[in-house]
Design a protein around this motif. Sequence first.
Motif, PDB file in Angstrom:
ATOM      1  N   ALA A  70       0.858  -1.197   0.000  1.00  0.00           N
ATOM      2  CA  ALA A  70       0.000   0.000   0.000  1.00  0.00           C
ATOM      3  C   ALA A  70       0.886   1.235   0.000  1.00  0.00           C
ATOM      4  N   ILE A  71       0.356   2.319  -0.588  1.00  0.00           N
ATOM      5  CA  ILE A  71       1.084   3.581  -0.645  1.00  0.00           C
ATOM      6  C   ILE A  71       0.183   4.706  -0.135  1.00  0.00           C
ATOM      7  N   GLY A  72       0.785   5.586   0.661  1.00  0.00           N
ATOM      8  CA  GLY A  72       0.123   6.831   1.060  1.00  0.00           C
ATOM      9  C   GLY A  72       0.819   7.995   0.376  1.00  0.00           C
ATOM     10  N   VAL A  73       0.055   8.994  -0.010  1.00  0.00           N
ATOM     11  CA  VAL A  73       0.601  10.144  -0.740  1.00  0.00           C
ATOM     12  C   VAL A  73       0.360  11.421   0.058  1.00  0.00           C
ATOM     13  N   SER A  74       1.425  12.140   0.374  1.00  0.00           N
ATOM     14  CA  SER A  74       1.286  13.499   0.891  1.00  0.00           C
ATOM     15  C   SER A  74       1.940  14.434  -0.114  1.00  0.00           C
ATOM     16  N   ALA A  75       1.500  15.678  -0.119  1.00  0.00           N
ATOM     17  CA  ALA A  75       2.042  16.618  -1.104  1.00  0.00           C
ATOM     18  C   ALA A  75       1.901  18.035  -0.580  1.00  0.00           C
ATOM     19  N   GLN A  76       2.629  18.933  -1.239  1.00  0.00           N
ATOM     20  CA  GLN A  76       2.552  20.349  -0.902  1.00  0.00           C
ATOM     21  C   GLN A  76       1.102  20.802  -0.884  1.00  0.00           C
ATOM     22  N   GLN A  77       0.774  21.606   0.102  1.00  0.00           N
ATOM     23  CA  GLN A  77      -0.588  22.115   0.204  1.00  0.00           C
ATOM     24  C   GLN A  77      -0.778  23.330  -0.699  1.00  0.00           C
ATOM     25  N   HIS A  78      -2.021  23.597  -1.015  1.00  0.00           N
ATOM     26  CA  HIS A  78      -2.442  24.798  -1.748  1.00  0.00           C
ATOM     27  C   HIS A  78      -2.116  24.758  -3.243  1.00  0.00           C
ATOM     28  N   ALA A  79      -1.526  23.675  -3.751  1.00  0.00           N
ATOM     29  CA  ALA A  79      -1.280  23.600  -5.197  1.00  0.00           C
ATOM     30  C   ALA A  79      -2.597  23.249  -5.888  1.00  0.00           C
ATOM     31  N   LEU A  80      -3.077  24.140  -6.731  1.00  0.00           N
ATOM     32  CA  LEU A  80      -4.383  23.966  -7.373  1.00  0.00           C
ATOM     33  C   LEU A  80      -4.207  23.521  -8.817  1.00  0.00           C
ATOM     34  N   ILE A  81      -4.881  22.396  -9.167  1.00  0.00           N
ATOM     35  CA  ILE A  81      -4.837  21.895 -10.543  1.00  0.00           C
ATOM     36  C   ILE A  81      -6.243  21.990 -11.132  1.00  0.00           C
ATOM     37  N   VAL A  90      -6.120  22.380 -17.457  1.00  0.00           N
ATOM     38  CA  VAL A  90      -6.465  23.581 -18.215  1.00  0.00           C
ATOM     39  C   VAL A  90      -5.229  24.464 -18.402  1.00  0.00           C
ATOM     40  N   ARG A  91      -4.369  24.472 -17.405  1.00  0.00           N
ATOM     41  CA  ARG A  91      -3.151  25.286 -17.378  1.00  0.00           C
ATOM     42  C   ARG A  91      -2.221  24.638 -16.347  1.00  0.00           C
ATOM     43  N   PRO A  92      -0.970  25.066 -16.278  1.00  0.00           N
ATOM     44  CA  PRO A  92      -0.102  24.537 -15.229  1.00  0.00           C
ATOM     45  C   PRO A  92      -0.693  24.788 -13.839  1.00  0.00           C
ATOM     46  N   ALA A  93      -0.293  23.945 -12.893  1.00  0.00           N
ATOM     47  CA  ALA A  93      -0.779  24.082 -11.522  1.00  0.00           C
ATOM     48  C   ALA A  93      -0.317  25.417 -10.933  1.00  0.00           C
ATOM     49  N   LEU A  94      -1.201  26.028 -10.164  1.00  0.00           N
ATOM     50  CA  LEU A  94      -0.859  27.238  -9.411  1.00  0.00           C
ATOM     51  C   LEU A  94      -0.394  26.786  -8.033  1.00  0.00           C
ATOM     52  N   VAL A  95       0.848  27.080  -7.684  1.00  0.00           N
ATOM     53  CA  VAL A  95       1.418  26.524  -6.454  1.00  0.00           C
ATOM     54  C   VAL A  95       1.880  27.637  -5.512  1.00  0.00           C
ATOM     55  N   GLN A 154      -6.219  19.217  -5.744  1.00  0.00           N
ATOM     56  CA  GLN A 154      -4.953  19.677  -5.182  1.00  0.00           C
ATOM     57  C   GLN A 154      -3.880  18.643  -5.518  1.00  0.00           C
ATOM     58  N   ALA A 155      -2.641  18.938  -5.122  1.00  0.00           N
ATOM     59  CA  ALA A 155      -1.516  18.106  -5.557  1.00  0.00           C
ATOM     60  C   ALA A 155      -1.665  16.653  -5.132  1.00  0.00           C
ATOM     61  N   HIS A 156      -1.985  16.398  -3.866  1.00  0.00           N
ATOM     62  CA  HIS A 156      -2.058  14.985  -3.458  1.00  0.00           C
ATOM     63  C   HIS A 156      -3.264  14.288  -4.072  1.00  0.00           C
ATOM     64  N   ASP A 157      -4.366  15.036  -4.302  1.00  0.00           N
ATOM     65  CA  ASP A 157      -5.527  14.446  -4.984  1.00  0.00           C
ATOM     66  C   ASP A 157      -5.146  13.992  -6.395  1.00  0.00           C
ATOM     67  N   TRP A 158      -4.420  14.870  -7.099  1.00  0.00           N
ATOM     68  CA  TRP A 158      -4.057  14.603  -8.495  1.00  0.00           C
ATOM     69  C   TRP A 158      -3.107  13.415  -8.580  1.00  0.00           C
ATOM     70  N   LEU A 159      -2.137  13.327  -7.668  1.00  0.00           N
ATOM     71  CA  LEU A 159      -1.185  12.213  -7.691  1.00  0.00           C
ATOM     72  C   LEU A 159      -1.882  10.885  -7.394  1.00  0.00           C
ATOM     73  N   VAL A 160      -2.779  10.893  -6.420  1.00  0.00           N
ATOM     74  CA  VAL A 160      -3.541   9.667  -6.121  1.00  0.00           C
ATOM     75  C   VAL A 160      -4.353   9.248  -7.339  1.00  0.00           C
ATOM     76  N   TRP A 161      -5.004  10.210  -7.973  1.00  0.00           N
ATOM     77  CA  TRP A 161      -5.830   9.939  -9.161  1.00  0.00           C
ATOM     78  C   TRP A 161      -4.978   9.362 -10.291  1.00  0.00           C
ATOM     79  N   GLN A 162      -3.787   9.891 -10.478  1.00  0.00           N
ATOM     80  CA  GLN A 162      -2.895   9.372 -11.521  1.00  0.00           C
ATOM     81  C   GLN A 162      -2.440   7.945 -11.203  1.00  0.00           C
ATOM     82  N   LEU A 163      -2.057   7.704  -9.948  1.00  0.00           N
ATOM     83  CA  LEU A 163      -1.586   6.372  -9.559  1.00  0.00           C
ATOM     84  C   LEU A 163      -2.688   5.324  -9.759  1.00  0.00           C
TER      85      LEU A 163
END
Length: 482
Positions: A70-81, A90-95, A154-163
């Motif tokens: 199993a994997i857990g993902v944490s990531a920088q907060q406030h990065a909006l995708i 739509v555009r690069p992430a705003l971080v 957000q960043a961790h949501d997007w990474l989980v979705w990709q994985l």
Amino acid sequence: MGIVAGLDSSPDFTRIVVCDTDTGAVLRQGYAPHPVDPPEGGRPSDIDPQAWLLSLGEAAGGGLLEGVQAIGVSAQQHALIPLDAHGNTVRPALVGGDRRAQVAAADLVDALGSREAWAHAVGCVPGAAQPVTKLRWLAKNEPENARRTAALLQAHDWLVWQLLGRPARRTTDRGGASGTGYWSATTGVYRPDLVELALGHQATLPEVIGPSEAAGTTPEGLLISAGTGETMAAAFGLGIGLGDAVVSLGASGSVMAVHPEALADQSGMITSLADATGMHLPVVTTQNAVRTLRGTAELLGLPDLESLSELAMKSTPGAHGLVLLPYLEGERTPNLPHAAGTLTGLRRESMKPEHLARAAFEGMLCGLADALDVLRGRGVEVRRIFLLGPAAELPAVQAAAPSLFGAQVVVPQPADYTAIGAARQAAWALGVSGGTLDPRTPPAWQGAAAQVLEPGEELAAGQAVRQQFTTVREQTHPGAFH
């Protein structure tokens, strides 16, 4: 039970730890920097999220994840995708704390009526970093991109979705959601009206799942836990619980504590976040922490903070009457955005470099103690304080902190606590899915190895220094905390 992995995708790098599921012992580690170049024609605060995936792949190379369940993902907060209707960016992430969005933050405060209205609605007042503010910036400055935005991650949501292979279901956790500015830790629900207020129309938001739930399983059978923001993951990795606070010494400072309920704060000084366990994580930030020390070192012609600490240790508690109010960049706690620093108590006998050095350490720590008192004043119990950041190792900090904070101080050994917290979340989700762990009780991993400092007989002297600082603050900025 086996082994799990925790991933920390910070603003600059990806770090992965592989841990024993039962004890939390770190067995293997991987690291890779993020590609540093901003996208063509973009800004450093615009990052193509594919860079995070490339970095993840590099960090996981060499068979690092072999045998991981199993994997857990944490990531920088406030990065909006922002995503379009087909799930493409739509555009690069705003971080990060994007200064471009400062005007947008003020616009949003005015649009809802007041700082108090925002604090009541979602537990925080919009700042330049929050996703809700970045939505307002997008609507004002890139209206076509705003119009195409159909979903938000957000960043961790997007990474989980990709994985997970970009499934139809997109998820987040309470911790990550609580920092968006459009989800309330108090009520546990989204405020889609605030998304519309910022963006100009509705957008699809990820489902908020519980701390021990799994976001899904990859086609290869790898379980992916809910994930969370880096602050919540670090708190979980440290193993803090009720009665614990964390004081983080960066250029600016932050104080957070575990609490059983959300704290709606009309002043806006408390940001009401959720943690990674089902509890709450109220946070108070100060604008000035280690920058106070660096400025003093430069003023005294010293090469580094170690030299400043050595000099300060030649003085005594109270710095012979010198008091430094460390509001060098203005201050957030108390709310004095246009203030400057103040040095008082200059007498012939106090005008020595070692006393100024001591006053800088005491001023920084008293400012953070003021932030702690904001939480204590709202009923947050603080018995033990974890002190984080490289400056926590300085002898002058360790000598003064316990008596100024009035509590036991714990200085953890440096470790990848954010990644460890993500791994602990993965172990929890794995245990719950297999029926071996309670969904309300996380796995009991070994705590952080740490140095423990007690106030001891210095407590009375420390509290006298606090009183001296408070008196000067009230004389200089009357009613700043009222």
